[in-house]
Design an enzyme around this catalytic site. Structure first.
Site, short mmCIF file in Angstrom:
data_model
loop_
_atom_site.label_atom_id
_atom_site.label_comp_id
_atom_site.label_asym_id
_atom_site.label_seq_id
_atom_site.Cartn_x
_atom_site.Cartn_y
_atom_site.Cartn_z
N LYS A 192 -9.81 129.17 63.92
CA LYS A 192 -9.10 128.29 64.85
C LYS A 192 -7.60 128.64 64.92
O LYS A 192 -7.09 129.39 64.07
CB LYS A 192 -9.31 126.84 64.41
N TYR A 213 -16.34 121.66 73.36
CA TYR A 213 -16.48 120.44 72.54
C TYR A 213 -16.96 119.24 73.36
O TYR A 213 -16.72 118.09 72.97
CB TYR A 213 -15.15 120.11 71.86
N ASN A 230 -8.37 122.47 61.10
CA ASN A 230 -9.15 122.72 59.89
C ASN A 230 -9.68 124.17 59.81
O ASN A 230 -10.73 124.42 59.24
CB ASN A 230 -10.26 121.68 59.71
N HIS A 262 -14.43 126.94 62.59
CA HIS A 262 -15.60 126.24 63.14
C HIS A 262 -16.86 126.89 62.58
O HIS A 262 -16.89 128.10 62.36
CB HIS A 262 -15.60 126.38 64.67
N GLU A 306 -23.45 128.21 71.40
CA GLU A 306 -22.03 128.54 71.19
C GLU A 306 -21.79 130.05 71.21
O GLU A 306 -20.78 130.51 71.74
CB GLU A 306 -21.56 127.92 69.87
P1 GDP Z 1 -17.21 120.10 62.17
O1 GDP Z 1 -18.65 120.31 62.55
O2 GDP Z 1 -17.01 120.07 60.67
O3 GDP Z 1 -16.27 121.08 62.85
O4 GDP Z 1 -16.79 118.63 62.67
P2 GDP Z 1 -17.10 117.82 64.01
O5 GDP Z 1 -18.14 118.51 64.84
O6 GDP Z 1 -17.34 116.40 63.63
O7 GDP Z 1 -15.71 117.85 64.81
C1 GDP Z 1 -15.31 118.97 65.55
C2 GDP Z 1 -13.85 119.23 65.30
O8 GDP Z 1 -13.08 118.13 65.80
C3 GDP Z 1 -13.45 119.33 63.83
O9 GDP Z 1 -13.72 120.57 63.25
C4 GDP Z 1 -11.97 119.02 63.89
O10 GDP Z 1 -11.21 120.15 64.36
C5 GDP Z 1 -11.94 117.92 64.95
N1 GDP Z 1 -12.03 116.57 64.37
C6 GDP Z 1 -13.12 116.02 63.75
N2 GDP Z 1 -12.87 114.75 63.35
C7 GDP Z 1 -11.59 114.50 63.74
C8 GDP Z 1 -10.74 113.35 63.63
O11 GDP Z 1 -11.12 112.30 63.09
N3 GDP Z 1 -9.48 113.46 64.14
C9 GDP Z 1 -9.04 114.61 64.76
N4 GDP Z 1 -7.77 114.64 65.23
N5 GDP Z 1 -9.80 115.70 64.88
C10 GDP Z 1 -11.06 115.66 64.38
#
Ligand code: GDP
Length: 139
Positions: A11, A51, A114, A117, A128
């Site tokens: 990222k 997303y 973070n 991905h 994807e």
């Molecule tokens: P992943 O599968 O671990 O990447 O997590 P998710 O699919 O739940 O979320 C996708 C991405 O959205 C995450 O990798 C983060 O970059 C972002 N994200 C997830 N939860 C949060 C949150 O609570 N706040 C914010 N600002 N970003 C989030």
């Protein structure tokens, strides 16, 4: 895409800080083979498409802005049990919860920025991967 493949992106936070090489080294040392790789930059609109599943979440606009804030490196990876093993290697979404030695523990800045991905299912890995690559770009 076969079930021994997953999709990843380094990222913008990690790419911008020059951590792409270190992260790729961890990925290869964990036994993944790089099948396709591309450095690119997403527009906010294209990040939104990627997303789309999160479009009702409160952080969706911030996520689209963050994911279009700089270059990313997209990769298709191959290994037995790729999706699950890769999720283990990257660690929890929030780096505060990520296990020691995981990519997010080492390189993530926050729950949003973070570092990396990883697809969460074989089906999403295929979707994807084809978002970024055509079959002829896979080796
Ligand atoms: P992943 O599968 O671990 O990447 O997590 P998710 O699919 O739940 O979320 C996708 C991405 O959205 C995450 O990798 C983060 O970059 C972002 N994200 C997830 N939860 C949060 C949150 O609570 N706040 C914010 N600002 N970003 C989030």
């Amino acid at each position: 895409m076969a079930s021994n493949r997953t999709f990843t992106m380094v990222k913008p936070d990690a790419f911008g800080e020059g951590n792409c090489g270190a992260i790729t080294k961890m990925i290869e040392e964990a036994g993944f083979r790089i099948v396709a790789a591309k450095v690119t930059k997403l527009s906010a609109e294209r990040a939104g498409q990627f997303y789309e599943v999160h479009k009702e979440r409160p952080f969706y606009n911030d996520l689209c802005n963050y994911m279009s804030s700089g270059a990313i490196m997209a990769m298709i990876l191959e290994k037995d049990n790729a999706v699950a093993d890769f999720r283990k290697l990257i660690g929890a979404t929030n780096p505060a919860d990520a296990e020691e030695g995981t990519i997010r523990k080492l390189y993530a800045k926050s729950i949003e920025a973070n570092a990396i991905h990883g697809s969460d299912s074989d089906e999403n890995a295929a979707i994807e991967g084809s978002f970024f690559f055509s079959k002829t770009e896979e080796f």
